[in-house]
Motif scaffolding. Sequence first.
Motif, PDB file in Angstrom:
ATOM      1  N   LYS A  83       0.849  -1.201   0.000  1.00 44.02           N
ATOM      2  CA  LYS A  83       0.000   0.000   0.000  1.00 44.02           C
ATOM      3  C   LYS A  83       0.874   1.236   0.000  1.00 44.02           C
ATOM      4  O   LYS A  83       1.789   1.354   0.814  1.00 44.02           O
ATOM      5  CB  LYS A  83      -0.905  -0.020   1.238  1.00 44.02           C
ATOM      6  CG  LYS A  83      -1.828  -1.234   1.233  1.00 44.02           C
ATOM      7  CD  LYS A  83      -2.618  -1.371   2.525  1.00 44.02           C
ATOM      8  CE  LYS A  83      -3.165  -2.779   2.594  1.00 44.02           C
ATOM      9  NZ  LYS A  83      -4.536  -2.942   2.641  1.00 44.02           N
ATOM     10  N   TYR A  84       0.576   2.148  -0.891  1.00 41.22           N
ATOM     11  CA  TYR A  84       1.421   3.310  -1.065  1.00 41.22           C
ATOM     12  C   TYR A  84       0.567   4.557  -1.182  1.00 41.22           C
ATOM     13  O   TYR A  84      -0.556   4.523  -1.642  1.00 41.22           O
ATOM     14  CB  TYR A  84       2.266   3.170  -2.343  1.00 41.22           C
ATOM     15  CG  TYR A  84       3.148   1.950  -2.348  1.00 41.22           C
ATOM     16  CD1 TYR A  84       2.651   0.720  -2.785  1.00 41.22           C
ATOM     17  CD2 TYR A  84       4.460   2.000  -1.873  1.00 41.22           C
ATOM     18  CE1 TYR A  84       3.453  -0.413  -2.762  1.00 41.22           C
ATOM     19  CE2 TYR A  84       5.256   0.874  -1.858  1.00 41.22           C
ATOM     20  CZ  TYR A  84       4.746  -0.326  -2.300  1.00 41.22           C
ATOM     21  OH  TYR A  84       5.536  -1.442  -2.274  1.00 41.22           O
ATOM     22  N   VAL A  85       1.171   5.663  -0.768  1.00 41.00           N
ATOM     23  CA  VAL A  85       0.492   6.948  -0.945  1.00 41.00           C
ATOM     24  C   VAL A  85       1.479   7.915  -1.608  1.00 41.00           C
ATOM     25  O   VAL A  85       2.682   7.864  -1.355  1.00 41.00           O
ATOM     26  CB  VAL A  85      -0.030   7.504   0.402  1.00 41.00           C
ATOM     27  CG1 VAL A  85       1.119   7.828   1.353  1.00 41.00           C
ATOM     28  CG2 VAL A  85      -0.875   8.727   0.209  1.00 41.00           C
TER      29      VAL A  85
ATOM     30  N   MET B 262      11.139   5.194  -0.082  1.00 35.27           N
ATOM     31  CA  MET B 262      10.243   5.661  -1.132  1.00 35.27           C
ATOM     32  C   MET B 262      10.258   4.677  -2.288  1.00 35.27           C
ATOM     33  O   MET B 262      11.250   3.972  -2.504  1.00 35.27           O
ATOM     34  CB  MET B 262      10.709   7.035  -1.651  1.00 35.27           C
ATOM     35  CG  MET B 262      10.772   8.087  -0.576  1.00 35.27           C
ATOM     36  SD  MET B 262       9.148   8.462   0.097  1.00 35.27           S
ATOM     37  CE  MET B 262       9.569   9.612   1.393  1.00 35.27           C
ATOM     38  N   THR B 263       9.157   4.635  -3.012  1.00 37.59           N
ATOM     39  CA  THR B 263       9.048   3.739  -4.169  1.00 37.59           C
ATOM     40  C   THR B 263       8.604   4.557  -5.366  1.00 37.59           C
ATOM     41  O   THR B 263       7.777   5.460  -5.221  1.00 37.59           O
ATOM     42  CB  THR B 263       8.003   2.644  -3.870  1.00 37.59           C
ATOM     43  OG1 THR B 263       8.358   1.983  -2.670  1.00 37.59           O
ATOM     44  CG2 THR B 263       7.937   1.631  -4.999  1.00 37.59           C
ATOM     45  N   ILE B 264       9.131   4.238  -6.518  1.00 36.22           N
ATOM     46  CA  ILE B 264       8.724   4.933  -7.736  1.00 36.22           C
ATOM     47  C   ILE B 264       7.613   4.128  -8.407  1.00 36.22           C
ATOM     48  O   ILE B 264       7.807   2.948  -8.734  1.00 36.22           O
ATOM     49  CB  ILE B 264       9.899   5.092  -8.722  1.00 36.22           C
ATOM     50  CG1 ILE B 264      11.077   5.807  -8.060  1.00 36.22           C
ATOM     51  CG2 ILE B 264       9.438   5.825  -9.971  1.00 36.22           C
ATOM     52  CD1 ILE B 264      10.878   7.266  -7.788  1.00 36.22           C
TER      53      ILE B 264
ATOM     54  N   MET C  72       5.111   6.860  -0.944  1.00 37.37           N
ATOM     55  CA  MET C  72       5.562   6.378   0.381  1.00 37.37           C
ATOM     56  C   MET C  72       4.923   5.036   0.653  1.00 37.37           C
ATOM     57  O   MET C  72       3.735   4.852   0.368  1.00 37.37           O
ATOM     58  CB  MET C  72       5.065   7.344   1.455  1.00 37.37           C
ATOM     59  CG  MET C  72       6.079   8.331   1.937  1.00 37.37           C
ATOM     60  SD  MET C  72       5.375   9.490   3.103  1.00 37.37           S
ATOM     61  CE  MET C  72       4.583   8.431   4.269  1.00 37.37           C
ATOM     62  N   ASN C  73       5.693   4.152   1.272  1.00 38.90           N
ATOM     63  CA  ASN C  73       5.154   2.844   1.636  1.00 38.90           C
ATOM     64  C   ASN C  73       4.430   2.975   2.981  1.00 38.90           C
ATOM     65  O   ASN C  73       5.052   3.285   3.997  1.00 38.90           O
ATOM     66  CB  ASN C  73       6.300   1.839   1.732  1.00 38.90           C
ATOM     67  CG  ASN C  73       5.791   0.423   1.866  1.00 38.90           C
ATOM     68  OD1 ASN C  73       4.667   0.203   2.312  1.00 38.90           O
ATOM     69  ND2 ASN C  73       6.614  -0.528   1.477  1.00 38.90           N
TER      70      ASN C  73
ATOM     71  N   ARG D 298       2.611   2.564   9.269  1.00 44.05           N
ATOM     72  CA  ARG D 298       1.661   1.878  10.154  1.00 44.05           C
ATOM     73  C   ARG D 298       2.370   1.221  11.336  1.00 44.05           C
ATOM     74  O   ARG D 298       1.808   1.137  12.423  1.00 44.05           O
ATOM     75  CB  ARG D 298       0.881   0.824   9.351  1.00 44.05           C
ATOM     76  CG  ARG D 298      -0.275   0.249  10.106  1.00 44.05           C
ATOM     77  CD  ARG D 298      -1.099  -0.691   9.239  1.00 44.05           C
ATOM     78  NE  ARG D 298      -2.049  -0.013   8.404  1.00 44.05           N
ATOM     79  CZ  ARG D 298      -3.125   0.626   8.826  1.00 44.05           C
ATOM     80  NH1 ARG D 298      -3.366   0.713  10.101  1.00 44.05           N
ATOM     81  NH2 ARG D 298      -3.948   1.196   7.984  1.00 44.05           N
ATOM     82  N   VAL D 299       3.591   0.781  11.113  1.00 47.06           N
ATOM     83  CA  VAL D 299       4.320   0.104  12.195  1.00 47.06           C
ATOM     84  C   VAL D 299       4.505   1.030  13.384  1.00 47.06           C
ATOM     85  O   VAL D 299       4.418   0.607  14.538  1.00 47.06           O
ATOM     86  CB  VAL D 299       5.686  -0.397  11.660  1.00 47.06           C
ATOM     87  CG1 VAL D 299       6.603  -0.808  12.790  1.00 47.06           C
ATOM     88  CG2 VAL D 299       5.472  -1.566  10.711  1.00 47.06           C
ATOM     89  N   ILE D 300       4.764   2.300  13.097  1.00 42.53           N
ATOM     90  CA  ILE D 300       5.143   3.181  14.207  1.00 42.53           C
ATOM     91  C   ILE D 300       4.036   4.118  14.665  1.00 42.53           C
ATOM     92  O   ILE D 300       4.176   4.799  15.668  1.00 42.53           O
ATOM     93  CB  ILE D 300       6.379   4.027  13.848  1.00 42.53           C
ATOM     94  CG1 ILE D 300       6.099   4.907  12.623  1.00 42.53           C
ATOM     95  CG2 ILE D 300       7.575   3.141  13.567  1.00 42.53           C
ATOM     96  CD1 ILE D 300       7.140   5.974  12.404  1.00 42.53           C
ATOM     97  N   VAL D 301       2.954   4.170  13.965  1.00 42.79           N
ATOM     98  CA  VAL D 301       1.908   5.117  14.385  1.00 42.79           C
ATOM     99  C   VAL D 301       0.964   4.430  15.365  1.00 42.79           C
ATOM    100  O   VAL D 301       0.313   3.449  15.022  1.00 42.79           O
ATOM    101  CB  VAL D 301       1.116   5.609  13.142  1.00 42.79           C
ATOM    102  CG1 VAL D 301      -0.111   6.394  13.571  1.00 42.79           C
ATOM    103  CG2 VAL D 301       2.010   6.455  12.271  1.00 42.79           C
TER     104      VAL D 301
END
Lengths: 93, 863
Positions: free
Chosen positions: B320-322, B350-352, B359-360, B365-368
């Motif tokens: 999932k990316y934004v 980051m992913t293109i 952003m992945n 989600r892991v840290i929020v």
Amino acid sequence: MMLEVLCFLLGVHLSMMLIASCYGLIDLWYRIADFIFPILVRILVVAALNTIFILWLQGTNQIAFISGQLFFLVFHIVIFWIGRILVIFLTRQ
Amino acid sequence: MPIINLNEVRKEDIDTVGGKGANLGELMHQGFPVPPGFVITADTYAKFVDTEGLPPGDQIGDDAAFCATIRDKIISRALPWEFEEQILFSHEQLQQSRQTEIVYAVRSSATAEDLSGASFAGQHDTYYYVSINTLSMMVKKCWASLWSDAAFSYRQSQGIEHRDVKMAVIVQEMILSQTSGVTFTADPVSGSDTVIITESSWGMGAAIVDGRVSPDQYIVNKSTSELTSIKIADKKFMVPAILDQTEASRLQEVPAHLRRIESLTVDQVNIITSWAKKSEAYFGSHQDIEWAFADNEFYMLQSRPITVIGQPEDDLPKGKYVLFKPMAENFTDPLLPLSQDILGKLFPMMTIIYGRVYMNLAHARVIVPLKLSDEDLSTLAYLGDIENFKPRLSIPRLLVLFPLLYIYYLIFAVLYYRTSNMPDGNMECFRRYFQRVVDDPAISAPEAMAKLFLKTSFFEPVGNMVLLANATASRYIFLLQLLHKLLKRWLPSLNDDAASLLTSGTDGVLSTDMGREIWNLARTIKKNKTLSAIVLKEEPDRVLATLRKQNDASEFIAQLESFLHKHGHRTLKEFELNSVRWEEDPSPVIAMIRNYLLADSDPDASAARVAEQRQVLLEEVKSNLAALPLEKLFGFRFRIISFVRNRAKYFIKLRENSRFYHIMGFYAVRKKILKTEVELIEKGALKCKDDIFYLHWHEVRDLQSDTSDWSDVEELIRSRRMNHIRLNKVRPPKTVGIDIAVVDNSPLSGNQLNGQGASPGSCQGKARVIMDPAIDAVIKPGEILVAPYTDPAWTPLFLTASAAVIEVGSYLSHAGTIAREYGMPCVVDVLDCTTRITSGDLIHVDGSSGKVTLLDHATSEVA
């Protein structure tokens, strides 16, 4: 016990502030002539705070405080070098 | 028969003349204006190559050496003399009525080509400017292209038997076109059947097909034939009809006065549309048509089925990316491959995707420690409208994460303290570092990026300070929210926009200063009527040369040089390494000065007005707070508000200014790349300027070390150019891998478009949609700017506009920052605003609520 934990955390925090103050010499290196005085004052003030606490605290609280300071110093150096290794790894690609 | 005249070919002759040939012959037979010529039949190829003797495909496998052997045999063998005679005879028949020697376009036409189910587009060769003397060799080269690695691989992947594919060659009179282009009778990206899309540029069509030219685009409503949209590109290059034999490259610069004007008249668009419809009706399928105009005469060069309808499914990564908003709000185009490569390596989180930075969400989600749906998390990560965002705390996750959060605090606290009180102008020392990196020939482009952003040198004091400052300046988000909450709590009757107004007007914001300095340049010019006339009348890229000849322009020239020394690393689309910087070409700065000369407004007056409003508000806050308990005695509420306000202003400025130096770092990388490009072009490893940006860095290194050469990268560059053109037409989704409800901005939703308020106030006026200020930067006072994104190069337009509506942006984007400085309403993140709103529409903008209302459509012709 709770007091010792608080002293440890305080030691961590003040160590953090002392290191951040010392970074001022590097961060403002190109303008050191203009800012040397405030930088030194800040370092001295934070160092003085550290000293006051070391002298004022007694027994296990004092040990906890100093441990906190040393812990953060070591932690910061380790993180610094991990960061550099990461950068070298990225740039090697 | 080895040769058939094109006017004798019919669509049933596909086995004889190949798909392209059959199409062209049929078009000619049906009365379409196809250039005359003849076709060398596929059987001629089969006899020459002895296709019967070829082994089956599964025996050949992936043997590249086999292909190379066949290619060499084809090229080295002489054509049978009787065949050469027939070619000469066909040429003489065409030549007889001509005053000048005919030159030919020699095109491949494979028997499996141009079919609806497969496309070999671009894999078989085409040759232009072929004289009778070299015709035989070009025919053999076309035959040999059937055995290129790309064509061979494609057949293998599609399961097409090599023995069954033969190559006919079309020899047509080459049209010496002044304008040429391509037309699609359906939108090849969206699949819409209601439009006809034409792309055109000057000279020969090869430059458009190869993706070296940004063409003009004309969109016509298919049912009414009404021209509904024109987008004029900056056409920098062309392949001219008549080549200058002294030039090494066919690609030549377009004369300045032609670059930004329409390459087609309305009549020509109508002619193209008419023939496109006829072609579609005849073939019964959507068509991709290549055409040309020579001496105002229309010629159809090719018509084939569109083989890719709708947006092809890219290889999307799992997860999932934004969309990474801080980059997207400055630049919505896809990055070029080299930029993707260099930026992507240094920021692995980051992913293109679709050429843009995403952003992945898995990392976030892991840290929020919040209970968030995918939609809410993506809204948070996208820096969307978090005003109405009420996340629930996940206590179990918070407990588990607490140690991690504490470690995060330990890692970043020193940095936070370091960047809490940096004096003004401190980051200017980065300029010295930038210069040292640029001047060091041992540092490559990726190394320059690493040094300037991540600090690999232990003893470099400034090092990666600009990156760190930018990262830590995100504290402004919380401070703004806090200020807003404090004002709401203590002064609920105060305007909702008070926090925005109170945090505007910071001195020393470099992008705002830049706008002011351009205004000062305009003021200097305005004092002199002669110089003003030069700036207003001449093309921007000729102005400076003309001014240098004027004795009384010395003050302006000195001022401009000083400006370029400070801001010369800036440009439009400045995150893209390929973008030409103002220091390299100051004509965009001249164009901005010209806009200021044409504008009636005075930025100093705007700034003074906003400052006065701010002061009035501050006094209102102070006096209203005085009514609260203990406030008169201690004044602590006002002190808290002042403290939070000043901190917010400080971090807003820090973020904006660190971005200024980021761009300087990108410029250093660009300089390195350009130096490498010159070396590679000189040694013949690259043929055209800008080709280097279509390679990845390891491919560039291979060229430098002679591990590979031009033949290894030519097709790669070409296919990446094509892909870039395709990605340019793809509107990047806000999220990938997440199903979220898209905000409905259709006119059916009460003519209202929703976005995020970035600068308070409201305003009503006529819209002016501007997609690229380098091409179309005329906005009249009182008009409302509607744009896909903005960066500092758009600043002068804000001076004239009465409000701004931006498709991608955030509160702290350039658009929001500048709008607040100028005290004009601004709404950002308005999905589809540049397509829903057309120039001339009457709209109402509410920068406080983030709503844009379409009141009335324009009645004038297309803007």
